[in-house]
Design an enzyme around this catalytic site. Sequence first.
Site, PDB file in Angstrom:
ATOM      1  N   LYS A   1       7.339   0.319  19.384  1.00 28.60           N
ATOM      2  CA  LYS A   1       6.970  -0.729  18.677  1.00 28.60           C
ATOM      3  C   LYS A   1       7.707  -2.165  19.237  1.00 28.60           C
ATOM      4  O   LYS A   1       8.839  -1.993  19.466  1.00 28.60           O
ATOM      5  CB  LYS A   1       6.800  -0.824  17.320  1.00 28.60           C
TER       6      LYS A   1
ATOM      7  N   SER B   1      -2.158  10.779  15.969  1.00 34.26           N
ATOM      8  CA  SER B   1      -1.406   9.523  15.855  1.00 34.26           C
ATOM      9  C   SER B   1       0.116   9.758  16.418  1.00 34.26           C
ATOM     10  O   SER B   1       0.546  10.813  16.684  1.00 34.26           O
ATOM     11  CB  SER B   1      -1.301   9.317  14.435  1.00 34.26           C
TER      12      SER B   1
ATOM     13  N   GLU C   1       1.973   2.314  28.862  1.00 38.32           N
ATOM     14  CA  GLU C   1       0.461   1.604  28.681  1.00 38.32           C
ATOM     15  C   GLU C   1       0.841   0.814  27.565  1.00 38.32           C
ATOM     16  O   GLU C   1       1.006   0.950  26.419  1.00 38.32           O
ATOM     17  CB  GLU C   1      -0.450   2.226  28.646  1.00 38.32           C
TER      18      GLU C   1
ATOM     19  N   CYS D   1      -2.840 -16.999 -17.897  1.00 44.74           N
ATOM     20  CA  CYS D   1      -3.703 -16.643 -16.551  1.00 44.74           C
ATOM     21  C   CYS D   1      -4.566 -17.865 -16.269  1.00 44.74           C
ATOM     22  O   CYS D   1      -5.206 -18.645 -16.878  1.00 44.74           O
ATOM     23  CB  CYS D   1      -4.734 -15.760 -17.167  1.00 44.74           C
TER      24      CYS D   1
ATOM     25  N   ARG E   1     -12.373   6.970  15.520  1.00 43.55           N
ATOM     26  CA  ARG E   1     -11.234   8.046  15.294  1.00 43.55           C
ATOM     27  C   ARG E   1     -11.369   8.850  13.807  1.00 43.55           C
ATOM     28  O   ARG E   1     -11.075   9.852  13.706  1.00 43.55           O
ATOM     29  CB  ARG E   1      -9.924   7.358  15.670  1.00 43.55           C
TER      30      ARG E   1
ATOM     31  N   ASP F   1      -4.148  -3.505  19.949  1.00 44.36           N
ATOM     32  CA  ASP F   1      -4.145  -3.401  18.649  1.00 44.36           C
ATOM     33  C   ASP F   1      -5.808  -3.438  18.287  1.00 44.36           C
ATOM     34  O   ASP F   1      -6.337  -4.509  18.155  1.00 44.36           O
ATOM     35  CB  ASP F   1      -3.610  -4.444  18.009  1.00 44.36           C
TER      36      ASP F   1
ATOM     37  N   CYS G   1     -11.792 -12.659 -19.116  1.00 42.87           N
ATOM     38  CA  CYS G   1     -11.291 -13.265 -18.058  1.00 42.87           C
ATOM     39  C   CYS G   1     -12.227 -13.313 -16.829  1.00 42.87           C
ATOM     40  O   CYS G   1     -12.895 -12.110 -16.560  1.00 42.87           O
ATOM     41  CB  CYS G   1     -10.008 -12.658 -17.541  1.00 42.87           C
TER      42      CYS G   1
ATOM     43  N   LYS H   1      -0.004  -1.038  24.143  1.00 38.97           N
ATOM     44  CA  LYS H   1      -0.533  -0.189  23.059  1.00 38.97           C
ATOM     45  C   LYS H   1      -1.519  -1.539  22.387  1.00 38.97           C
ATOM     46  O   LYS H   1      -0.912  -2.672  21.534  1.00 38.97           O
ATOM     47  CB  LYS H   1       0.507   0.068  22.003  1.00 38.97           C
TER      48      LYS H   1
ATOM     49  N   TYR I   1       0.926  -1.270  -0.174  1.00 39.95           N
ATOM     50  CA  TYR I   1       0.052  -0.183   0.053  1.00 39.95           C
ATOM     51  C   TYR I   1       0.914   1.104  -0.133  1.00 39.95           C
ATOM     52  O   TYR I   1       0.598   2.255  -0.779  1.00 39.95           O
ATOM     53  CB  TYR I   1      -0.936   0.035   1.217  1.00 39.95           C
ATOM     54  N   ASP I   2       1.977   1.154   0.872  1.00 40.39           N
ATOM     55  CA  ASP I   2       2.762   2.523   0.665  1.00 40.39           C
ATOM     56  C   ASP I   2       3.531   2.545  -0.272  1.00 40.39           C
ATOM     57  O   ASP I   2       3.757   3.766  -0.731  1.00 40.39           O
ATOM     58  CB  ASP I   2       3.771   2.183   2.034  1.00 40.39           C
TER      59      ASP I   2
ATOM     60  N   CYS J   1      -8.499 -17.632 -16.892  1.00 36.37           N
ATOM     61  CA  CYS J   1      -9.177 -17.942 -18.270  1.00 36.37           C
ATOM     62  C   CYS J   1      -8.124 -18.359 -19.340  1.00 36.37           C
ATOM     63  O   CYS J   1      -8.682 -18.511 -20.653  1.00 36.37           O
ATOM     64  CB  CYS J   1      -9.427 -16.493 -18.636  1.00 36.37           C
TER      65      CYS J   1
ATOM     66  N   CYS K   1      -2.836 -10.577 -16.584  1.00 37.47           N
ATOM     67  CA  CYS K   1      -3.777 -11.351 -17.416  1.00 37.47           C
ATOM     68  C   CYS K   1      -4.148 -10.137 -18.636  1.00 37.47           C
ATOM     69  O   CYS K   1      -4.772  -9.416 -18.505  1.00 37.47           O
ATOM     70  CB  CYS K   1      -5.021 -11.925 -16.917  1.00 37.47           C
TER      71      CYS K   1
ATOM     72  N   TYR L   1      -7.913   5.585  28.311  1.00 35.73           N
ATOM     73  CA  TYR L   1      -6.335   5.795  28.538  1.00 35.73           C
ATOM     74  C   TYR L   1      -6.097   7.299  28.184  1.00 35.73           C
ATOM     75  O   TYR L   1      -4.944   7.723  28.321  1.00 35.73           O
ATOM     76  CB  TYR L   1      -5.598   4.890  27.457  1.00 35.73           C
TER      77      TYR L   1
HETATM   78 ZN   LIG Z   1      -7.509 -14.044 -17.144  1.00 35.57          ZN
END
Ligand SMILES: [Zn+2]
Length: 707
Positions: free
Chosen positions: A340, A109, A141, A434, A164, A145, A458, A143, A63-64, A437, A452, A252
Site C-alpha cells: 500500500k 483478500s 500490478e 443538541c 466478490r 480501488d 428530537c 491495485k 468501524y474497527d 432539538c 442528545c 488480473y
Molecule cells: Zn436532540
Amino acid sequence: MFGAAPDPAIWNMTDHQTADPHEIPDLTEAEAAEELRHLAETIAHHDRAYHQHDAPEITDAEYDALRRRNAAIEARFPDLIRSDSPTHRVGDTPETGFAKLRHRVPMLSLDNAFDTEEFAEFLARARRFLGWTEAMAVVGEPKIDGLSINLTYENGRFVHGATRGDGTEGEDVTANLRTMQALPLRLSGNAPAFIEIRGEVFMTKADFLALNEAQLAAEAKVFANPRNAAAGSLRQLDPRITAQRPLSLFAYAQGETSEPVAESHWVYLQRLRDWGFTVNPLSRRLETEEEAAAFQAGIAEQRATLPYDIDGVVYKIDDLGLERRLGFVGRAPRWAIAWKFPAEQATTILREIRIQVGRTGALTPVAELEPVNVGGVLVARSTLHNEDEIARKDVRIGDTVVLQRAGDVIPQIVSVIAERRPPDSVPYVYPDICPACGSHAVRPPGEVVRRCTGGLTCPAQRVERLIHFVSRAAFDIDGLGEKTIQEFYAEDWLHSPADLFRLPAREAEIATRDGWGKLSARNLSRAIEARRRIPLERLIFALGIRRIGESNAKLLARHYGNYAHWREQMLAASEIGSEERIGLGSIIGIGPAIAEELAEFFGEPRNVATLDELAAKLTVEDAAQPQATDSEIAGKVVVFTGTLETMTRPEAKARAETMGAKVTDSVSKKTDLVVVGTDAGSKARRAGELGVKTVTELEWRALAGFD
Ligand SMILES: [Zn+2]
C-alpha cells in the site's frame, strides 16, 4: 473496511486476535448484554450503509473500534454472544433482489505491506515455506480501488458474473455486466471450455466527476468516491441504468479453469489480452526485490496523474507452480501481497465545525472545509470523530489543517498547522445542547460520544424511536412498519408516541391512502386500540432509553411495581446523590451506569412531558409481584441490621411489608428473622444469643423474590 473492501472473514479473525477482555473492567453482565445488542444493531447499520447503499457514514478506524469493542465484550462474556453477533455474521448481505452466486474458487483478500521491509519479509516467508534459495520473480500490478468481480466463461461465452461478496459467494450481476463495453461477451482465440476470470470494475476519476455532476443536476445521490460510484452503478437492479454508467474493467487473475492456461502469471496476463480483456498496461514482471521497490516508487510517483484511483501495487509470485505449492494461510494467499501507498495528504482551511445528530442521538462533529483536491477527489467536509479528538488536536475554526485520505472514503484531519492560526482564534467549545432539538446532550463517564437526551422529541431521532416503540417487544403494533412510520411522520401525523393513539381518528383518511384500504386501516386502528392497556415493562422498554433493553425493563418493572411509583422514583432519581438515585443504582442488574441513563432521560423535561402525554392515553398494568400469601415471610417479624448493599433500608422495609411481614427495629424473642448486612453490630449478636434465625442480604433477596 472502507479502503480495499477486505474480506469480512479476515476482520473477524482480527477482531479476536486483538480482543482483550481486560479492556472492559467494570461492565456488569446486564450492561454487557445491552451493549452487545446495541453494537450488533450499530454495526449492522454501518454494514448496510457501506455495502447496500454504498454510502458509509463512519471511517474505517471508527468501524474497527466498534468491532473490537464487540469482540472484547464477547471475549469476557462468552455466554452473552448473540445469534446475530457481528463476529459471526459475514457482511455484504444485499438489500435488494440479487441472487447469490457461489465462486468455484474463493476470492481471497490480500495481506498488506507498507514498506520495503514488510515487502522483503513477504518474499522471505515464501522462500522459507518452499525452501527456495533462488531469486523469485514477481508480477506487479497497480491495485485499482474498484469492485472485484468473478466472470465465468463456458466454451468462450460469458455465462455469468458475480461480485466478490464475502469471498465465497457474491451477488449475481450478470445482466448488469453484460451492458459493459469493456467486458468481452465472447473470448477470442483458444480459451478453455470452462474458466473463471477475476477482475476489477472501476470508474475513472474523470468519469466519476462527470457522473457526480450529472447526479447533482438531477438532484440524485452523489457518490463519495470512484469506488462507491462503481459499486453503486454495477449493483443497480435495472441494468439499463448500469448501461449508462461509464464502467471500466481490468482483468488480473484466474479462478477455476478446466485446463491450465499458463505456466506463469505473466503469460496468463498475456492470454487475458489475447482473449479480449484489458490488462493494466503498467503491469511489469520484476526479477528481484530491488526491481520491485523501484517499480513501487515509480507507480507512487505517477499515482496522482493516473486516470483512476489506486491505493498500492499488488505483487504476485510469477511462477504458477510455486503459487500452487504456497497455497493460503487463513484466507489470504501466501503468494501475493498488496503493498500500500502511504496516505495522501493536502492542506486546507477549516471554515466551520458543524454538529450532526445521528439517529441514535450521537452528536458527531463535522468539519466544513475550503474545498481541496485530495488524491483526485474534491473534499469539502471531513469527520472530526468526537469532542476528545477536537480537544486533543486543538482544532479551531479558521485553522489550516492537514487532511489525509488513507484509502478511507471520508478524509481525516491529521493535524493543525499552528503557525498559520489566525491571531484571534479561540479553542472550540463543544456544545452540551443538541443542535437538532435543544435538549441537553450528555456524555456518560468513560464514553467518548456525547448524546442528545431528548430521544422521544428530537427530530433527528424520532423516526428511529417510533420504530422501536412499536416493535415486537415494545408496543408490538401490527401493520406499523418502518415505511409506514416514515410516511406518517412525513404527513405530520406521527411525531411522538402519543400521536400513535391519535391515528385511529384518521382511519377514514388512512383507508384512502396508496396501499391501504378500509380493512387494513380498520385493522391498524384495532391493533393500536388494543395497546391502550400495556404492561409496565413493555412501556419502559418502548421508551428506548439507552441500555434499557427488555431484561432491564423487566427488572425495573418488578422492582417498582406500578407506573406511578416508577415515574415518581425516576424523577427523584434524576437528582445526583438522592436516596432514590442510590437505590436505583444498587438494584442488582442495573448498576450506576444504567441508573445514569435513566436519570438523564428523566432529567430532560421534554422527555417527561412526552411520557406524560403518552401515559394519559394508556392504562399501564402493574408488574406481576410475588403473592404475599405465597411468601415464606408472610406473617413473620423481620429486623434489618447493618448496611444493605443492593437496596436501601426503606426499600427493603417496604418490600417486606408488601410480602406480608412486619418490620420492627429491635430484636426480641418475638423476632422471626434478622437480615444481617455488612458492619452489623449488637442486633446481630442479640439474634445469636436468642437463637433467632439470621439471613444474609443475598438470602433475603431470594426470600423476598427479588432475583
Ligand atoms: Zn436532540
